[in-house]
Scaffold this motif. Structure first.
Motif, PDB file in Angstrom:
ATOM      1  N   LEU A 270       0.847  -1.190   0.000  1.00 39.32           N
ATOM      2  CA  LEU A 270       0.000   0.000   0.000  1.00 39.32           C
ATOM      3  C   LEU A 270       0.885   1.244   0.000  1.00 39.32           C
ATOM      4  N   GLY A 271       0.543   2.209  -0.832  1.00 41.05           N
ATOM      5  CA  GLY A 271       1.304   3.448  -0.889  1.00 41.05           C
ATOM      6  C   GLY A 271       2.611   3.362  -1.642  1.00 41.05           C
ATOM      7  N   ALA A 272       2.833   2.283  -2.376  1.00 46.48           N
ATOM      8  CA  ALA A 272       4.106   2.110  -3.085  1.00 46.48           C
ATOM      9  C   ALA A 272       4.169   2.864  -4.409  1.00 46.48           C
ATOM     10  N   GLY A 273       3.023   3.319  -4.928  1.00 45.82           N
ATOM     11  CA  GLY A 273       3.038   4.087  -6.164  1.00 45.82           C
ATOM     12  C   GLY A 273       2.252   3.492  -7.318  1.00 45.82           C
ATOM     13  N   LYS A 274       1.498   2.432  -7.076  1.00 50.45           N
ATOM     14  CA  LYS A 274       0.758   1.770  -8.149  1.00 50.45           C
ATOM     15  C   LYS A 274      -0.297   2.684  -8.779  1.00 50.45           C
ATOM     16  N   THR A 275      -1.087   3.335  -7.964  1.00 55.08           N
ATOM     17  CA  THR A 275      -2.126   4.216  -8.498  1.00 55.08           C
ATOM     18  C   THR A 275      -1.506   5.469  -9.104  1.00 55.08           C
ATOM     19  N   THR A 276      -0.431   5.978  -8.528  1.00 55.93           N
ATOM     20  CA  THR A 276       0.277   7.128  -9.109  1.00 55.93           C
ATOM     21  C   THR A 276       0.755   6.786 -10.511  1.00 55.93           C
ATOM     22  N   PHE A 277       1.314   5.592 -10.670  1.00 57.48           N
ATOM     23  CA  PHE A 277       1.741   5.129 -11.989  1.00 57.48           C
ATOM     24  C   PHE A 277       0.545   5.088 -12.937  1.00 57.48           C
ATOM     25  N   THR A 278      -0.552   4.516 -12.476  1.00 55.94           N
ATOM     26  CA  THR A 278      -1.745   4.372 -13.311  1.00 55.94           C
ATOM     27  C   THR A 278      -2.273   5.732 -13.746  1.00 55.94           C
ATOM     28  N   GLN A 279      -2.255   6.706 -12.862  1.00 54.72           N
ATOM     29  CA  GLN A 279      -2.719   8.049 -13.207  1.00 54.72           C
ATOM     30  C   GLN A 279      -1.853   8.653 -14.304  1.00 54.72           C
TER      31      GLN A 279
END
Length: 150
Positions: A35-44
Motif C-alpha cells: 500500500l502506498g508504493a506508487g501503483k495508483t500514481t503510476f496508473t494516473q
C-alpha cells in the motif's frame, strides 16, 4: 529486468508515460507492491499519457474502472477485494488481452486468469518519502517494451 529509481511522483509518472507510448491493445500490465508504493500514481500518469480525460482513482469498491483513451480503452483493476474469492467467473477475462490495455493492481488475487504475456511492474518503497525502486519485467510480447525502456 530493468530497474528504475523514482525520487518523486513526477519520476513515476514519467516512467508511466514512456510505457504508455509503447503500449498496444491487448497489453496487460500488473502492478505489485505494498500500500502506498506508487501503483495508483503510476496508473494516473499512464492514463494521462494514453489520453484519458477523466480523473483516475483506485477502483477498490468497483474492482474495475473503464476509461476511454485516445487509441484504446484502459481497464484499471484493483483486485485487492478478490483476496478471498478469486477472479474466476467474475467476467474479468473479457477485458484482459482484448481491445484495450489492462492495468492490474494486486494481481496475485487474479493470478488464475492473467495471461503469461504481460508487463510486470514491482514497486518498492525506499528510505525517502517519495523514493521508490520500480522493477520492470516483460514476458512474451511485452518483453519488447522492457527492452525499449532506457
Amino acid at each position: 529486468m530493468k530497474k528504475f529509481r523514482s525520487n518523486q511522483v513526477e519520476d513515476t509518472q514519467a516512467l508511466a508515460k514512456a510505457i504508455a507510448a509503447l503500449a498496444y491493445p491487448g497489453l496487460v500490465i500488473t502492478l505489485t507492491g505494498d500500500l502506498g508504493a506508487g501503483k495508483t500514481t503510476f496508473t494516473q500518469g499512464f492514463a494521462r499519457a494514453a489520453g484519458v480525460k477523466r480523473r483516475v482513482k483506485s477502483p477498490t469498491f468497483n474492482i474495475m474502472s473503464q476509461y476511454e483513451g485516445s487509441n484504446w480503452p484502459l481497464y484499471h483493476f484493483d483486485a485487492y477485494r478478490l483476496e478471498n474469492t478469486g477472479a474466476q467467473d467474475q467476467g474479468f477475462e473479457d477485458f484482459l488481452g482484448t481491445d484495450g490495455v489492462a492495468l492490474v493492481e494486486w494481481p496475485q488475487y487474479m493470478a488464475d486468469i492473467l495471461p503469461n504475456d504481460r508487463l510486470i511492474l514491482d514497486f518498492k518503497r525506499l528510505d525517502g518519502d517519495d523514493q521508490r525502486e520500480i522493477t520492470v519485467t516483460g514476458q512474451g510480447r511485452a518483453e519488447k517494451i522492457e527492452q525499449a525502456l532506457s
